[in-house]
Design a protein around this motif. Structure first.
Motif, short mmCIF file in Angstrom:
data_model
loop_
_atom_site.label_atom_id
_atom_site.label_comp_id
_atom_site.label_asym_id
_atom_site.label_seq_id
_atom_site.Cartn_x
_atom_site.Cartn_y
_atom_site.Cartn_z
N VAL A 183 0.45 -1.25 0.21
CA VAL A 183 -0.01 0.15 -0.43
C VAL A 183 0.73 1.40 0.21
O VAL A 183 2.10 1.25 0.20
N ALA A 184 0.47 2.34 -0.64
CA ALA A 184 0.78 3.77 -0.82
C ALA A 184 1.29 4.30 0.70
O ALA A 184 0.06 4.50 1.09
N LEU A 185 2.53 4.98 1.06
CA LEU A 185 2.31 5.52 1.92
C LEU A 185 2.49 7.15 1.88
O LEU A 185 2.05 8.15 2.44
N ASN A 186 3.39 7.05 0.31
CA ASN A 186 2.86 8.98 -0.47
C ASN A 186 3.06 8.13 -1.21
O ASN A 186 3.61 7.06 -2.16
N ASP A 187 2.99 9.43 -2.41
CA ASP A 187 3.77 9.36 -4.08
C ASP A 187 4.66 8.12 -4.37
O ASP A 187 4.76 8.07 -5.40
N LYS A 188 6.48 8.19 -3.78
CA LYS A 188 7.23 7.66 -4.02
C LYS A 188 7.33 6.13 -3.06
O LYS A 188 8.64 5.43 -3.36
N VAL A 189 6.57 6.18 -1.84
CA VAL A 189 6.66 5.02 -1.06
C VAL A 189 5.73 3.62 -0.89
O VAL A 189 4.52 4.77 -0.33
#
Length: 207
Positions: free
Chosen positions: A33-39
């Motif tokens: 699952v995405a923590l932010n746009d990059k991670v």
């Protein structure tokens, strides 16, 4: 978890759903699952919760929009066993609008046609529940892989990114997380999610 305005037009989309015939679109993916746009982070296993759980919960999202506060509700059903997790979200009139099954390191999701881009993705809803309910020991290894950290105190939980900046603040109104209200505040995107457990059944895990 990135809200991305998903709750903002839930009522409008729900009305459109009532007026049109919509079918579910299943998807399958690895448990990330995405923590932010990059991670992105890998989710802990269902079993790592430490017990079997069947719960009815109410998720309320609140955010600032057009210089005023907005909020939307999403009733959910959560079932956790030794080898599987099942999540379902419902409209205010009881129609299932999203669902998710997490088993054997795979996530299968369904979101009603017409609601993609309006509702949060099912795996993002799952992240909110897992990051608040699962023990920190279950999250430490996945977060360490992306150099994020989780720190618990008596009635709170903090999530820090790789730069040491606190991203998520979680407050528990009761030491028994399922007995009180859980308040999840995303400090970067400035939105709040409250999770209230309405009914629950807990049992030991089967071998």
């Amino acid at each position: 978890m990135i809200l991305d305005g998903k709750f903002k037009t839930l009522k409008t989309a729900a009305l459109a759903l009532m007026l049109s015939a919509c079918t579910a679109m299943p998807q399958s993916q690895t448990p990330e699952v995405a923590l932010n746009d990059k991670v992105s982070v890998q989710l802990p296993s269902a079993r790592s919760l430490g017990y079997s759980l069947t719960a009815s919960q109410l998720i309320v999202a609140t955010w600032n929009a057009d210089e005023s506060k907005r909020s939307e509700q999403l009733p959910v059903q959560l079932q956790v066993s030794a080898d599987k997790l099942v999540l379902a979200g419902f409209s205010s009139w009881g129609t299932r609008i999203l669902s998710l099954e997490y088993q054997d390191d795979q996530i299968s999701t369904e979101l009603l046609t017409g609601l993609k881009g309006v509702l949060p993705q099912p795996e993002q809803v799952l992240f909110n529940l897992m990051i608040t309910l699962w023990p920190s020991s279950a999250w430490e290894a996945p977060l360490n892989k992306v150099k994020w950290r989780i720190i618990d105190t008596e009635n709170s939980r903090a999530i820090f990114n790789s730069a040491g900046e606190q991203v998520i603040d979680i407050q528990y109104s009761n030491a028994d997380k399922l007995a009180g209200e859980i308040r999840f505040h995303h400090l970067i995107d400035d939105y709040t999610i409250t999770i209230t457990t309405l009914q629950r059944q807990i049992a030991p895990l089967t071998p």
